[in-house]
Scaffold this motif. Sequence first.
Motif, short mmCIF file in Angstrom:
data_model
loop_
_atom_site.label_atom_id
_atom_site.label_comp_id
_atom_site.label_asym_id
_atom_site.label_seq_id
_atom_site.Cartn_x
_atom_site.Cartn_y
_atom_site.Cartn_z
N GLU A 55 0.82 -1.22 0.00
CA GLU A 55 0.00 0.00 0.00
C GLU A 55 0.86 1.27 0.00
O GLU A 55 0.48 2.26 -0.63
CB GLU A 55 -1.02 -0.01 1.16
N LEU A 95 -2.16 -6.64 -5.63
CA LEU A 95 -3.47 -6.41 -5.01
C LEU A 95 -3.98 -7.54 -4.12
O LEU A 95 -4.77 -7.30 -3.22
CB LEU A 95 -4.53 -6.16 -6.10
N LEU A 96 -3.56 -8.77 -4.41
CA LEU A 96 -4.19 -9.91 -3.73
C LEU A 96 -3.33 -10.47 -2.61
O LEU A 96 -2.11 -10.36 -2.61
CB LEU A 96 -4.54 -10.99 -4.74
N GLY A 150 -14.53 -2.29 -11.78
CA GLY A 150 -14.20 -2.58 -10.38
C GLY A 150 -13.85 -4.03 -10.12
O GLY A 150 -13.53 -4.39 -8.99
N ARG A 154 -8.56 -13.49 -12.79
CA ARG A 154 -7.39 -14.34 -12.50
C ARG A 154 -7.06 -15.13 -13.76
O ARG A 154 -7.87 -15.93 -14.22
CB ARG A 154 -7.70 -15.31 -11.36
N GLU B 55 -6.46 -6.89 1.25
CA GLU B 55 -6.02 -7.85 0.23
C GLU B 55 -6.88 -9.10 0.21
O GLU B 55 -7.14 -9.67 -0.85
CB GLU B 55 -4.52 -8.17 0.36
N HIS B 56 -7.36 -9.54 1.38
CA HIS B 56 -8.28 -10.69 1.38
C HIS B 56 -9.66 -10.27 0.88
O HIS B 56 -10.35 -11.07 0.22
CB HIS B 56 -8.38 -11.30 2.79
N ARG B 58 -10.30 -7.92 -1.42
CA ARG B 58 -10.23 -7.87 -2.89
C ARG B 58 -10.26 -9.28 -3.47
O ARG B 58 -10.90 -9.55 -4.49
CB ARG B 58 -8.96 -7.12 -3.33
N SER B 59 -9.55 -10.21 -2.80
CA SER B 59 -9.48 -11.59 -3.30
C SER B 59 -10.84 -12.28 -3.25
O SER B 59 -11.29 -12.87 -4.24
CB SER B 59 -8.45 -12.36 -2.45
N ILE B 60 -11.51 -12.24 -2.12
CA ILE B 60 -12.73 -13.03 -1.96
C ILE B 60 -13.88 -12.46 -2.78
O ILE B 60 -14.77 -13.20 -3.21
CB ILE B 60 -13.10 -13.18 -0.46
N SER B 62 -13.24 -10.74 -5.67
CA SER B 62 -12.71 -10.51 -7.02
C SER B 62 -13.03 -9.09 -7.49
O SER B 62 -13.42 -8.86 -8.63
CB SER B 62 -13.24 -11.54 -8.02
N ARG B 63 -12.83 -8.15 -6.60
CA ARG B 63 -13.08 -6.73 -6.90
C ARG B 63 -12.04 -5.86 -6.20
O ARG B 63 -11.64 -6.14 -5.07
CB ARG B 63 -14.48 -6.29 -6.39
N TRP B 64 -11.64 -4.77 -6.91
CA TRP B 64 -10.80 -3.76 -6.26
C TRP B 64 -11.65 -2.57 -5.82
O TRP B 64 -11.19 -1.76 -5.02
CB TRP B 64 -9.67 -3.29 -7.20
N ALA B 65 -12.88 -2.47 -6.30
CA ALA B 65 -13.77 -1.35 -5.96
C ALA B 65 -14.91 -1.86 -5.07
O ALA B 65 -15.27 -3.03 -5.08
CB ALA B 65 -14.32 -0.70 -7.22
N ARG B 76 -8.41 -13.79 8.42
CA ARG B 76 -8.77 -15.22 8.47
C ARG B 76 -9.98 -15.51 7.57
O ARG B 76 -10.63 -16.52 7.74
CB ARG B 76 -9.05 -15.69 9.89
N ARG B 77 -10.29 -14.58 6.64
CA ARG B 77 -11.33 -14.75 5.62
C ARG B 77 -12.74 -14.78 6.19
O ARG B 77 -13.68 -15.22 5.52
CB ARG B 77 -11.10 -16.02 4.77
N THR B 94 -9.44 1.30 -1.61
CA THR B 94 -8.88 0.14 -0.88
C THR B 94 -7.40 -0.06 -1.18
O THR B 94 -6.82 -1.04 -0.73
CB THR B 94 -9.61 -1.17 -1.25
N LEU B 95 -6.78 0.83 -1.96
CA LEU B 95 -5.43 0.57 -2.47
C LEU B 95 -4.31 1.28 -1.70
O LEU B 95 -3.18 0.80 -1.70
CB LEU B 95 -5.33 0.99 -3.94
N LEU B 96 -4.61 2.43 -1.10
CA LEU B 96 -3.53 3.26 -0.56
C LEU B 96 -3.40 3.14 0.96
O LEU B 96 -4.36 2.82 1.66
CB LEU B 96 -3.71 4.71 -0.98
N ALA B 136 -3.49 -2.10 6.24
CA ALA B 136 -3.96 -1.27 5.12
C ALA B 136 -5.39 -0.84 5.43
O ALA B 136 -6.24 -1.66 5.79
CB ALA B 136 -3.91 -2.07 3.82
#
Lengths: 206, 206
Positions: A55, A95-96, A150, A154, B55-56, B58-60, B62-65, B76-77, B94-96, B136
């Motif tokens: 970040e 990002l991930l 947004g 993968r 980071e979790h 965004r992963s779960i 599948s979005r950055w927004a 722990r998800r 969510t990035l900075l 973050a």
Amino acid sequence: MSLQSEALQTIPARQGKAVRIAKDQQIRVINTHGAQVLDTWAVSAADTREYMSMEHTRSINSRWAIQTGLVFVSTRRRPMLTVIADTTPGAHDTLLCACSIEIYRELGVTGYHDNCEDNLHAALRDAGLTLPVTPAPLNLFMNIPIDADGSIRREPPSSRPGDAITFRAEMDLWMIFSACPQDITIINGAERKPTDAHFSRSAIPA
Amino acid sequence: MSLQSEALQTIPARQGKAVRIAKDQQIRVINTHGAQVLDTWAVSAADTREYMSMEHTRSINSRWAIQTGLVFVSTRRRPMLTVIADTTPGAHDTLLCACSIEIYRELGVTGYHDNCEDNLHAALRDAGLTLPVTPAPLNLFMNIPIDADGSIRREPPSSRPGDAITFRAEMDLWMIFSACPQDITIINGAERKPTDAHFSRSAIPA
């Protein structure tokens, strides 16, 4: 790399490895078989409370994507690693999260499954280090296109066998690599077969 | 919000505040003056080693927004917060990283400057909590357009006075807010004047 480079070192498939790098030393990280993601961390050799921050790196570079010349910084905004060469098409992810046992549970695995989070902490332990958390990793060779709506996709790595990315260390540090053991999704290629990867360090500057 | 909601609570300009929220309770976070960024964290009330992870998340997803319905998960998800309403045009980041004393040094400040990192840890201390790191943050109302060329821009908030985002807590947790004290860049609006913000919680479910 200079003639003084060490012989190729192995990051074994599905495992982690901590590597000591001196300030101004270079490390070339090679995707030997072309489709192996390497979750990557860096920790200051002087103080493990200072580690590479995705970040802060996105903030100081005003970039979410990597390119040659980009400097990865620490939680204290100090330069840690500079990208000095990259033979891949440029797909790396910032990002991930690292994969963890919880992610394999979500994917239906009931027993233990190797994972990058455990690999990080095992490799740190082998080096006599500990971290109280799992920092967000730099996912080398991981191909995560992002879309304007947004969303995140993968894809299998776009790198080819032998493609490599080279870093210069900007402080004395440890790099920790995990050859990602993901064999359920196609993140390590359509064959879903995690492989070894390799690296080589230049001589330590005089 | 239900008639049982509490009176508006204040997040003072330039300061942090930790807020206890029970599972299934809702919190409405209001950008009272329209241009105030709130760096936001969540920590499990049962175990501070489990905290909200960008980071979790965004992963779960599948979005950055962010969008309504999105679930923020922990390291722990596990689900922590669900976005159940958002009257803003949708710009949250969510990035900075959180701003820190090092960032104000980069901007030319020589003495102390309030910053979101210190605000987080002061608010935790007031609540009897500690974290060994600065996770973050979720930067509510922060307007960070990202571009296909890999770059990130910083714009004033697109929210209007009184715009609000509402969350439901999915576990007993603490939320920590910092009314960002950034008064050098335009991240808190062109006037560069940090302001108060407010929140209100629904009654604790029976």
